[in-house]
Design an enzyme around this catalytic site. Structure first.
Site, PDB file in Angstrom:
ATOM      1  N   GLU A  29      34.027  89.680 -62.076  1.00 45.99           N
ATOM      2  CA  GLU A  29      34.612  89.840 -60.820  1.00 45.99           C
ATOM      3  C   GLU A  29      35.669  89.199 -59.900  1.00 45.99           C
ATOM      4  OE1 GLU A  29      31.999  87.553 -58.369  1.00 45.99           O
ATOM      5  OE2 GLU A  29      30.793  86.818 -59.627  1.00 45.99           O
ATOM      6  N   LYS A 163      22.495  79.612 -59.913  1.00 45.41           N
ATOM      7  CA  LYS A 163      22.850  78.410 -59.739  1.00 45.41           C
ATOM      8  C   LYS A 163      22.186  77.819 -59.415  1.00 45.41           C
ATOM      9  CE  LYS A 163      25.674  80.741 -57.444  1.00 45.41           C
ATOM     10  NZ  LYS A 163      26.263  81.875 -56.470  1.00 45.41           N
TER      11      LYS A 163
HETATM   12  N1  PSU Z   1      28.745  82.349 -58.411  1.00 43.10           N
HETATM   13  C1  PSU Z   1      29.381  81.546 -58.352  1.00 43.10           C
HETATM   14  N2  PSU Z   1      30.654  81.599 -57.808  1.00 43.10           N
HETATM   15  C2  PSU Z   1      30.481  82.255 -56.426  1.00 43.10           C
HETATM   16  C3  PSU Z   1      29.482  83.892 -56.620  1.00 43.10           C
HETATM   17  C4  PSU Z   1      28.620  83.650 -58.187  1.00 43.10           C
HETATM   18  O1  PSU Z   1      29.674  80.285 -59.274  1.00 43.10           O
HETATM   19  O2  PSU Z   1      31.105  82.908 -55.536  1.00 43.10           O
HETATM   20  C5  PSU Z   1      28.618  84.765 -55.830  1.00 43.10           C
HETATM   21  C6  PSU Z   1      29.143  86.166 -56.584  1.00 43.10           C
HETATM   22  O3  PSU Z   1      29.799  87.064 -56.394  1.00 43.10           O
HETATM   23  C7  PSU Z   1      27.687  86.684 -56.723  1.00 43.10           C
HETATM   24  C8  PSU Z   1      28.009  86.259 -54.820  1.00 43.10           C
HETATM   25  O4  PSU Z   1      27.536  87.854 -56.996  1.00 43.10           O
HETATM   26  O5  PSU Z   1      27.924  84.441 -55.651  1.00 43.10           O
HETATM   27  C9  PSU Z   1      26.056  86.202 -54.834  1.00 43.10           C
HETATM   28  O6  PSU Z   1      26.182  85.852 -53.079  1.00 43.10           O
HETATM   29  P1  PSU Z   1      24.890  86.137 -52.110  1.00 43.10           P
HETATM   30  O7  PSU Z   1      24.307  84.781 -53.312  1.00 43.10           O
HETATM   31  O8  PSU Z   1      25.210  86.331 -50.770  1.00 43.10           O
HETATM   32  O9  PSU Z   1      24.118  87.566 -52.374  1.00 43.10           O
END
Ligand code: PSU
Ligand code: MN
Length: 307
Positions: A29, A163
């Site tokens: 990604e 996370k």
């Molecule tokens: N994990 C990381 N760094 C990130 C993300 C996840 O260590 O930047 C990103 C991924 O792209 C994941 C997104 O899909 O955060 C999730 O964001 P949200 O909670 O706004 O859906």
């Protein structure tokens, strides 16, 4: 321009060749590059992750939207520009078509990367952590679109769990409701990104990449939509204990609330504050776990390519 319904999707020559040969490919990604890590570690990590996939016998396909085109596999200059750009859009399922229609540029989250990988015929995707149910979601309703995507798009996603800034019990409950297999590797506990053990059992465990590939194929044979979440614990040498992180997470969370950070901005804000509060330790751990996931992703892709 006349409205068109054909999909603007271009594979790099390397990915196109691998695709034509039926060689193993691992999708990667771009939101982790633009919103998950600071420059220059973001671009260094992106390159190291691509190298780790190659060393493990597969072809990396980093995915982003560039000037209205879904790019599957980014040339080094394109990756560089994306990593240094400011205010790049963060694209999830809801944003993808609008960005393409406007000829825009944006980084793909787990959800959007899954969609693009599936359209390009790529079955395996490696990243750091997925989005999930945020703490306080019972009031904020903040649940990442990544979870719904895992339920409907047939891509196996290798991550180090979710996370620890999220509500992990609720995240596992939602995944169960959505029928997403959550498969821990090498241990029975669900990993918590920077730490190996979240204190929660993963619903499923499979240690062999060949078995993970077989269950991916079996879902297809069953006609089930959706993918699998492969939860690969961070290497022990790189982990940060949950106890050390807990107060930092609480502080970052309190700051996000005080500053009324909402929506797409929540995850990038928390990651950046934890990087600062931990004096860079969360970033080091993040890099180690992504590399580890890239290697496992390559092994699963190789097993799938063998059939
Ligand atoms: N994990 C990381 N760094 C990130 C993300 C996840 O260590 O930047 C990103 C991924 O792209 C994941 C997104 O899909 O955060 C999730 O964001 P949200 O909670 O706004 O859906
Ligand atoms: Mn959210």
């Amino acid at each position: 321009m006349t409205p068109s319904s054909s999909l603007p999707l271009v594979m790099s020559p390397e990915v196109a060749a691998a695709h034509a040969d039926g060689a193993p490919i691992v999708a990667l990604e771009s939101t982790i590059i633009t919103h998950g890590m600071p420059w220059p570690q973001n671009v260094e990590t992106a390159r190291a992750v691509e190298a780790a996939v190659r060393d493990a016998g597969a072809v990396p396909a980093t995915i982003a939207v560039v000037a209205g085109v879904i790019r599957i596999g980014l040339e080094p200059e394109v990756l560089d520009r994306l990593a240094q750009a400011r205010d790049v859009a963060k694209l999830s399922r809801a944003d993808l078509a609008v960005c393409l229609a406007r000829q825009g540029t944006g980084a793909t989250t787990v959800a959007a990367t899954m969609i693009c990988a599936a359209r390009a015929g790529i079955a395996v995707f490696a990243t750091g952590g997925i989005g999930g149910v945020h703490r306080g979601a019972e009031l904020s309703f903040d649940i990442s679109a990544d979870l719904q995507e895992l339920a409907q798009t047939p891509v196996t996603v290798v991550a180090a769990g979710a996370k620890a800034i999220l509500d992990l019990p609720k995240t596992l409950e939602v995944l169960e409701t959505l029928g997403v297999p959550v498969i821990a590797v090498g241990q029975s506990q669900f990993p918590a990104f920077w730490s190996r053990d979240s204190g929660l059992d993963a619903p499923l465990r499979m240690d062999a990449p060949e078995m993970i590939a077989a269950s991916h194929s079996m879902r297809g044979a069953l006609g089930l939509p959706g993918g699998q979440l492969v939860a690969n614990p961070i290497p022990a040498s790189a982990e940060i204990s949950a106890e050390a992180l807990a107060p930092l997470i609480a502080q970052a969370q309190a700051e996000a609330e005080a500053r009324q950070i909402t929506g797409k901005a929540v995850t990038p804000f928390l990651l950046q504050r934890l990087f600062e509060l931990s004096h860079g330790r969360t970033l080091e751990a993040n890099i180690a776990l992504v590399l580890n996931n890239a290697r496992l992703g390559a092994a699963i892709a190789r097993a799938l390519a063998k059939g």
